[in-house]
Design a protein around this motif. Structure first.
Motif, PDB file in Angstrom:
ATOM      1  N   GLY A  74       0.804  -1.211   0.000  1.00 19.91           N
ATOM      2  CA  GLY A  74       0.000   0.000   0.000  1.00 19.91           C
ATOM      3  C   GLY A  74       0.838   1.262   0.000  1.00 19.91           C
ATOM      4  N   ALA A  75       2.047   1.168   0.577  1.00 14.24           N
ATOM      5  CA  ALA A  75       2.941   2.331   0.610  1.00 14.24           C
ATOM      6  C   ALA A  75       3.740   2.472  -0.682  1.00 14.24           C
ATOM      7  CB  ALA A  75       3.897   2.214   1.793  1.00 14.24           C
ATOM      8  N   GLY A  76       3.559   1.531  -1.609  1.00 17.71           N
ATOM      9  CA  GLY A  76       4.199   1.640  -2.910  1.00 17.71           C
ATOM     10  C   GLY A  76       5.621   1.131  -3.010  1.00 17.71           C
ATOM     11  N   TRP A  77       6.031   0.259  -2.093  1.00 15.26           N
ATOM     12  CA  TRP A  77       7.408  -0.221  -2.123  1.00 15.26           C
ATOM     13  C   TRP A  77       7.653  -1.251  -3.225  1.00 15.26           C
ATOM     14  CZ3 TRP A  77      11.123   2.385   0.067  1.00 15.26           C
ATOM     15  CH2 TRP A  77      10.846   3.179   1.171  1.00 15.26           C
ATOM     16  N   ALA A  78       6.602  -1.916  -3.681  1.00 13.23           N
ATOM     17  CA  ALA A  78       6.740  -2.883  -4.778  1.00 13.23           C
ATOM     18  C   ALA A  78       5.364  -3.118  -5.405  1.00 13.23           C
ATOM     19  CB  ALA A  78       7.315  -4.205  -4.270  1.00 13.23           C
ATOM     20  N   PRO A  79       5.332  -3.502  -6.690  1.00 14.33           N
ATOM     21  CA  PRO A  79       4.053  -3.721  -7.370  1.00 14.33           C
ATOM     22  C   PRO A  79       3.510  -5.140  -7.235  1.00 14.33           C
ATOM     23  CG  PRO A  79       5.836  -3.869  -8.946  1.00 14.33           C
ATOM     24  CD  PRO A  79       6.474  -3.541  -7.618  1.00 14.33           C
ATOM     25  N   LEU A  80       4.237  -6.003  -6.521  1.00 11.46           N
ATOM     26  CA  LEU A  80       3.861  -7.410  -6.453  1.00 11.46           C
ATOM     27  C   LEU A  80       4.138  -7.949  -5.057  1.00 11.46           C
ATOM     28  CD1 LEU A  80       3.125 -10.075  -8.110  1.00 11.46           C
ATOM     29  CD2 LEU A  80       5.606 -10.387  -8.341  1.00 11.46           C
ATOM     30  N   VAL A  81       3.234  -8.820  -4.576  1.00 15.31           N
ATOM     31  CA  VAL A  81       3.455  -9.534  -3.318  1.00 15.31           C
ATOM     32  C   VAL A  81       3.489 -11.025  -3.625  1.00 15.31           C
ATOM     33  CG1 VAL A  81       2.630 -10.025  -0.996  1.00 15.31           C
ATOM     34  CG2 VAL A  81       2.266  -7.755  -1.987  1.00 15.31           C
ATOM     35  N   ALA A  82       4.549 -11.702  -3.215  1.00 21.51           N
ATOM     36  CA  ALA A  82       4.693 -13.138  -3.448  1.00 21.51           C
ATOM     37  C   ALA A  82       4.589 -13.888  -2.125  1.00 21.51           C
ATOM     38  CB  ALA A  82       6.026 -13.444  -4.122  1.00 21.51           C
ATOM     39  N   VAL A  83       3.990 -15.072  -2.202  1.00 19.48           N
ATOM     40  CA  VAL A  83       3.785 -15.910  -1.016  1.00 19.48           C
ATOM     41  C   VAL A  83       4.472 -17.249  -1.248  1.00 19.48           C
ATOM     42  CG1 VAL A  83       2.077 -16.958   0.508  1.00 19.48           C
ATOM     43  CG2 VAL A  83       1.542 -14.805  -0.662  1.00 19.48           C
ATOM     44  N   THR A  84       5.321 -17.658  -0.329  1.00 21.58           N
ATOM     45  CA  THR A  84       5.976 -18.957  -0.473  1.00 21.58           C
ATOM     46  C   THR A  84       5.022 -20.082  -0.085  1.00 21.58           C
ATOM     47  OG1 THR A  84       6.892 -18.868   1.768  1.00 21.58           O
ATOM     48  CG2 THR A  84       8.251 -17.974  -0.024  1.00 21.58           C
ATOM     49  N   HIS A  85       5.351 -21.275  -0.530  1.00 15.60           N
ATOM     50  CA  HIS A  85       4.475 -22.430  -0.329  1.00 15.60           C
ATOM     51  C   HIS A  85       5.271 -23.524   0.372  1.00 15.60           C
ATOM     52  CE1 HIS A  85       1.381 -25.378  -1.038  1.00 15.60           C
ATOM     53  NE2 HIS A  85       2.224 -26.160  -1.699  1.00 15.60           N
ATOM     54  N   GLY A  86       4.882 -23.816   1.605  1.00 12.71           N
ATOM     55  CA  GLY A  86       5.619 -24.807   2.383  1.00 12.71           C
ATOM     56  C   GLY A  86       5.126 -26.221   2.150  1.00 12.71           C
ATOM     57  N   GLU A  87       6.008 -27.182   2.412  1.00 12.29           N
ATOM     58  CA  GLU A  87       5.605 -28.581   2.364  1.00 12.29           C
ATOM     59  C   GLU A  87       4.597 -28.867   3.474  1.00 12.29           C
ATOM     60  OE1 GLU A  87       9.192 -30.776   2.760  1.00 12.29           O
ATOM     61  OE2 GLU A  87       9.774 -30.544   0.643  1.00 12.29           O
ATOM     62  N   LEU A 116      -6.951  -6.833   2.862  1.00 15.76           N
ATOM     63  CA  LEU A 116      -6.294  -5.551   3.135  1.00 15.76           C
ATOM     64  C   LEU A 116      -6.066  -4.726   1.864  1.00 15.76           C
ATOM     65  CD1 LEU A 116      -3.753  -6.684   5.877  1.00 15.76           C
ATOM     66  CD2 LEU A 116      -5.876  -5.398   6.185  1.00 15.76           C
ATOM     67  N   GLY A 117      -6.691  -5.124   0.766  1.00 17.31           N
ATOM     68  CA  GLY A 117      -6.695  -4.287  -0.417  1.00 17.31           C
ATOM     69  C   GLY A 117      -5.678  -4.594  -1.489  1.00 17.31           C
ATOM     70  N   VAL A 118      -4.936  -5.694  -1.351  1.00 22.34           N
ATOM     71  CA  VAL A 118      -3.991  -6.063  -2.407  1.00 22.34           C
ATOM     72  C   VAL A 118      -4.782  -6.791  -3.496  1.00 22.34           C
ATOM     73  CG1 VAL A 118      -1.888  -7.315  -3.001  1.00 22.34           C
ATOM     74  CG2 VAL A 118      -2.130  -6.275  -0.728  1.00 22.34           C
ATOM     75  N   PRO A 119      -4.808  -6.296  -4.726  1.00 23.48           N
ATOM     76  CA  PRO A 119      -5.594  -6.953  -5.781  1.00 23.48           C
ATOM     77  C   PRO A 119      -5.015  -8.312  -6.166  1.00 23.48           C
ATOM     78  CG  PRO A 119      -4.289  -5.161  -6.692  1.00 23.48           C
ATOM     79  CD  PRO A 119      -4.139  -5.075  -5.198  1.00 23.48           C
ATOM     80  N   GLY A 120      -5.887  -9.195  -6.634  1.00 26.18           N
ATOM     81  CA  GLY A 120      -5.466 -10.543  -6.978  1.00 26.18           C
ATOM     82  C   GLY A 120      -4.363 -10.589  -8.008  1.00 26.18           C
ATOM     83  N   HIS A 121      -4.377  -9.677  -8.974  1.00 29.02           N
ATOM     84  CA  HIS A 121      -3.359  -9.695 -10.025  1.00 29.02           C
ATOM     85  C   HIS A 121      -1.979  -9.298  -9.503  1.00 29.02           C
ATOM     86  CE1 HIS A 121      -3.065  -5.292 -10.384  1.00 29.02           C
ATOM     87  NE2 HIS A 121      -4.379  -5.258 -10.242  1.00 29.02           N
ATOM     88  N   ALA A 122      -1.930  -8.734  -8.277  1.00 27.40           N
ATOM     89  CA  ALA A 122      -0.649  -8.335  -7.689  1.00 27.40           C
ATOM     90  C   ALA A 122      -0.146  -9.352  -6.674  1.00 27.40           C
ATOM     91  CB  ALA A 122      -0.785  -6.965  -7.026  1.00 27.40           C
ATOM     92  N   ILE A 123      -0.827 -10.502  -6.608  1.00 26.59           N
ATOM     93  CA  ILE A 123      -0.417 -11.557  -5.675  1.00 26.59           C
ATOM     94  C   ILE A 123       0.081 -12.754  -6.478  1.00 26.59           C
ATOM     95  CG2 ILE A 123      -1.137 -13.118  -3.830  1.00 26.59           C
ATOM     96  CD1 ILE A 123      -3.389 -11.124  -3.193  1.00 26.59           C
ATOM     97  N   ARG A 124       1.257 -13.233  -6.144  1.00 28.95           N
ATOM     98  CA  ARG A 124       1.842 -14.378  -6.842  1.00 28.95           C
ATOM     99  C   ARG A 124       2.234 -15.442  -5.826  1.00 28.95           C
ATOM    100  NH1 ARG A 124       7.702 -14.167  -9.956  1.00 28.95           N
ATOM    101  NH2 ARG A 124       7.947 -16.420 -10.273  1.00 28.95           N
TER     102      ARG A 124
END
Length: 222
Positions: A74-87, A116-124
């Motif tokens: 939201g503060a504009g530090w990056a255009p994408l948020v990535a989530v890791t996937h654990g075993e 919290l307002g992060v759009p789906g296209h910005a989540i990887r």
């Protein structure tokens, strides 16, 4: 003149020895308290934020990691948020053997980000399953372009030092990374012995740092 072995002389020597032992005990206790206090604080890193190609939430700290990442997004530090996937954990595997599929941590993190307002296209979601932090760091480093700027690694304060060591060891500076501690994560690095959760985390992190320094491979576990 008193004889060298007179009772008075022996008494003074005994009192002096007791004083020296007491002083040594006090000094040792103070030093121990200082070291004890610093054992947690030394695990926390404070790195300067910079614009990045992505914000990556490391596993194990839901929902606080996603909350921090959403704030950074939201503060504009990056255009994408990535989530890791654990075993899957042993508990998750047991549920699945019973025909029950529990939501993964990555599922919860994605829901928190969206809430919290992060759009789906910005989540990887990084779908390569990881079993420990070393694997997680390696997957993150391979998942982003080395020439498009750093990635911001969001993790617990007590985990941040080991994340930096592992990144330097496994990824270097291609791409570069900024380690960001979760501001709302309920840990207390300066009084870690007061909480069983923090106590276990500090011991685990120092063992992990020892593994990095000694280059001992870890098969599984965060």
């Amino acid at each position: 003149m008193e004889p060298l072995s007179s009772p008075a002389t022996e008494h003074r020597i005994g009192r002096r020895a007791m004083f020296l032992w007491a002083a040594a005990l006090v000094i040792t206790s103070i030093a121990g308290l200082v070291i004890l206090r610093q054992a947690g604080a030394a695990l926390e890193r404070h790195e300067t934020l910079e614009r990045a190609q992505a914000i990556v939430i490391l596993g194990g700290y839901a929902p606080f990691g996603a909350i921090e990442a959403a704030s950074l997004f939201g503060a504009g530090w990056a255009p994408l948020v990535a989530v890791t996937h654990g075993e899957p954990s042993q508990e998750e595997k047991a549920y699945r053997r019973l025909g029950i599929v529990p939501p993964a941590e990555a599922d919860y993190s994605q829901k928190v980000l969206e809430a919290l307002g992060v759009p789906g296209h910005a989540i990887r979601r990084l779908e390569t399953a990881v079993g420990n932090t070393a694997e997680e760091v390696s997957v993150i480093a391979r998942s982003f372009e080395p020439t498009k700027g750093p990635v911001i690694l969001v993790t617990s304060p007590l985990h941040s030092q080991r994340v930096r060591l592992l990144w330097n060891h496994l990824a270097g500076s291609i791409p570069d990374a900024v380690v960001r501690t979760i501001q709302s994560e309920p840990s207390d690095p300066t009084h870690w012995w007061r909480s069983t959760r923090d106590l276990e985390a500090v011991l685990h992190e120092w063992m992990g740092i020892g593994n990095v320094w000694l280059r001992i491979p870890i098969v599984s576990g965060r």
